[in-house]
Enzyme design. Structure first.
Site, short mmCIF file in Angstrom:
data_model
loop_
_atom_site.label_atom_id
_atom_site.label_comp_id
_atom_site.label_asym_id
_atom_site.label_seq_id
_atom_site.Cartn_x
_atom_site.Cartn_y
_atom_site.Cartn_z
CD GLU B 59 46.70 37.13 34.19
OE1 GLU B 59 46.50 35.91 34.41
OE2 GLU B 59 47.43 37.82 34.91
CG HIS B 128 57.27 40.27 33.84
ND1 HIS B 128 57.35 38.95 34.17
CD2 HIS B 128 56.61 40.88 34.86
CE1 HIS B 128 56.77 38.77 35.36
NE2 HIS B 128 56.30 39.92 35.79
#
Lengths: 388, 329
Positions: B59, B128
């Protein structure tokens, strides 16, 4: 499915030898590429094909860097400069790399490479303004220079993305990402270099390894023997070069640059030493021995290059005192220009954040302006508040 | 066309890519697989591997390289697979993306988009289901939009891609396929920084955004029937910049307000809204402003997530508290 006949590429051959299947850290620190010895001697055949004028230019830039460091530190002591990070001891690596770049290349600096920024075209005035904390100094797009990555490692993925864009544009240019020996410890560096290896970014990772990240020695920073070897893990090359030999740095970067321009990120580690403190706020006697500093002082790069120029016969054509004086004059002019730089309005803080000023920011600016009008004593407070 | 929210994402990307060949879409599993939620399905076939690509799992570099590409004149639309994985990229958002224009006095800019599915309720794995929008809205220079309808999703994403500055688009994954709605064909934009009044009312203003909008609307409808009150429901759509005026005008009219969000309560975006209301409409308030939020605990895994998430009954009770509340000393 024919490419599977020999198995997938990452499979490799089978072996019964555990030793053969062990990828080892090198036993000794890998050598560093050198052209000019510590005493200035050299092998004629090794000297890169550059003219005497360019040799003198290299010398001028290194002298300018010395003068800048000396005078910036003095200005800081007198309260006329913010915290400053001296380059002293690293002049050859900073200048050698910058000198090997092409006109369209971009520099992503990290703060200890003033001469490299100047070679890119940044006015010396702006270098002074930057260390005085004036954001306008970061307007260096016309000079293909990004603001310095004071937050360690943060510029690596950004520079990689920028280089990726250069490749997508089919530009014959590279991005040179200067960084210290602490940057490779960050997630930004590791993620960024790996990412660059996959998107074939024309990015040069140029690391003047000066042995310290503030007080942490290179041995405390990593168990690896070199920065250059880190590229192996990402499938890219690394070169070690004597960072106090400006010709070796120039030659290594010149060669690496061609490889980089073909879409192969490459690490060039220039082994050097920071002779001054980390910054003007730092006391290096707390973490390193004077004997070590003296050892390096005897091998500092500008004197070495002077010996080379003498042995080369170029020294007779130059007046070193005049070069130094000229550098001081340049600094005087830059200082005068920096002093004359007009303070901007407070709106400067607000207006550059977005293309369009959002209503809330506009409101905050208006409120602040009316406050300053109502309470002009705030200016006095700001002026007289004890600084630093 | 009639589309789900995730189909609207795909449609916006198609429109943007057809319109501007500098739009580049990338992230983890977005090309070959079309994204784990299929938001980018078919794009690689249509636009090729240079404009739609799978990246290493990082990321940091996905966000950071987007800054560099954007500075170079590209319009990167990078996907962070789940918003729970934005924190590694936080440094790049704080130190780089949000301040390129500011640092360089407008010489270099980062017109980039990070899109990420956010929020709980789809029985996903740990890490998540987070909603950290308040943390992102706190970064000056980073715009944050959170659509709740397919049409707004398309409109806000297209606006974000065309915007000259970085935008984080948080997509409520709980709503990705929960309903279909009309989405304008072709070009369609929704301005960043404009809230939408979903239902007009006189007695209380209820503010929410993204994943909690349908439950908020349902709760409001139930209460209107149950109590003979009229409720004004505002969908913020953008939390940075914030449409203060729409919020304040409504609260000045109704005199009561409740805020619904999925994120934890302390330091959540509702706190910013309460402060905004205090600054601009305190004297119109007839009761303390209410907050109906997640708890100050980590987003639980799937076994407990429905107990964490605000649901219509909790929202109803929270609104009733404000309706029954009294101000004064």
């Amino acid at each position: 499915m024919s490419q599977l006949d020999e198995g997938p590429a990452y499979l490799g051959a089978a072996s019964e030898s555990l030793a053969e299947c062990t990828i080892s850290e090198p036993e000794r620190t890998p050598p560093r590429y050198q052209i000019v010895d510590a005493d200035g001697s050299y092998d004629e055949s090794q000297v890169p094909a550059i003219g005497d004028e360019e040799l003198i230019d290299l010398y001028r830039w290194m002298v300018l860097q010395q003068v800048v460091d000396d005078r910036m530190v003095k200005l800081q002591r007198r309260g006329e400069m913010g915290t400053y990070a001296s380059v002293r001891g690293q002049e050859a690596s900073v200048v050698g790399c910058a000198f090997a770049l092409e006109d369209d290349d971009w520099l992503f600096p990290y703060g200890r490479e003033g001469a490299a920024e100047l070679i890119q075209g940044m006015p010396l005035r702006d270098l002074l303004l930057y260390w005085r904390g004036v954001e306008d100094a970061n307007k260096q797009a016309a000079n293909n220079t990004f603001p310095p990555a004071i937050a360690i490692g943060t510029h690596i993925p950004v520079g990689v993305g920028f280089a990726w864009g250069m490749r997508l544009d089919d530009d014959d240019a590279i991005a040179a990402l200067y960084h210290g020996d602490g940057h490779p410890s960050t997630g930004e560096y590791q993620a960024g270099v790996n990412f660059g290896s996959v998107v074939d970014a024309p990015a040069l990772l140029f690391c003047p390894n000066n042995g310290y990240s503030i007080s942490a020695s290179f041995e405390q920073q990593t168990r690896a023997k070199s920065v250059a070897q880190k590229g192996i893990a990402w499938g890219i090359d690394g070169i070690r070069v004597d960072g106090n030999d400006v010709l070796a740095v120039y030659d290594a970067v010149k060669t690496a640059r061609e490889h980089v321009a073909d879409g192969n990120p490459t690490i060039v580690e220039a082994v050097t030493y920071r002779l001054d403190a980390h910054t003007t706020n730092d006391d290096p006697s707390r973490y390193r021995d004077q004997a070590e500093v003296d050892w390096w002082e005897d091998r500092e790069p500008v004197g070495r290059f002077e010996s080379f120029l003498q042995q080369r016969g170029v020294w007779d054509d130059i007046d070193p005192a005049a070069i130094r004086e000229e550098a001081n004059e340049q600094f005087d002019e830059a200082k005068a220009a920096a002093d004359a730089f007009e303070k901007r309005d407070v709106s400067e803080m607000f207006e550059y954040l977005y293309d369009d000023l959002p209503p809330e920011l506009e409101r905050q600016l208006k409120d602040f302006e009316s406050f300053l009008e109502a309470r002009p004593d705030a200016y006095d407070y700001i002026e007289h508040r004890p600084k630093g | 066309m009639n589309a789900t929210l995730v189909e609207a994402v795909n449609d916006a990307l198609r429109v943007a890519m057809a319109d501007d060949d500098h739009v580049v879409v990338y992230g983890e599993d977005v090309a070959q697989q079309g994204g784990v939620f299929r938001a980018t399905e078919g794009l690689k076939d249509e636009y090729g591997g240079e404009r739609v690509l799978d990246t290493p799992i990082t990321e940091i570099a996905i966000a950071g390289s987007a800054v560099g590409l954007a500075m170079r004149g590209y319009r990167p639309v990078a996907e962070i697979q789940f918003s729970g994985f934005i924190p590694p990229a936080f440094n790049q958002l704080v130190s780089m993306a949000s301040r390129i224009r500011w640092r360089t006095r407008g010489e270099l800019t980062a017109p980039m988009v990070i899109r990420a599915p956010y929020g709980g309720g789809v029985r996903a794995l740990e890490h998540h289901s987070e909603s950290l929008e308040a943390a992102y809205a706190h970064i000056p220079g980073l715009q944050v939009v959170v659509p709740s309808t397919p049409a707004d999703t398309k409109g806000l994403l297209l606006s974000a891609i065309r915007d000259p500055d970085p935008v984080l688009v948080l997509e409520p994954k709980r709503l990705y396929r929960s309903f279909r709605d009309e989405v304008p064909e072709g070009e369609h934009t929704v301005p960043i920084g404009e809230a939408a009044v979903r239902t007009e009312g006189e007695d209380i203003t209820v503010i929410s955004w993204g994943a909690t909008m349908p439950d908020t609307l349902a709760a409001a409808e139930t209460l209107e029937e149950e109590r003979d009150v009229s409720i004004e429901v505002i969908d913020l759509r953008s939390i940075s910049p914030l449409d203060r005026e729409t919020v304040l005008e409504s609260v000045r009219k109704t005199g009561r307000a409740a805020i619904v969000h999925e994120a934890a309560k302390t330091g959540g975006f509702a706190a910013e809204l309460v402060a905004t209301i205090n600054e601009g409409a305190l004297m119109h308030l007839e009761a303390p402003v209410g907050r109906i939020t997640g708890f100050d605990v980590p987003m639980p895994m799937l076994a407990m997530e429905d107990f964490y998430l605000p649901n219509p009954p909790r929202i109803e009770e929270g609104i009733k508290d404000v309706l029954d509340g009294e101000g004064g000393v």
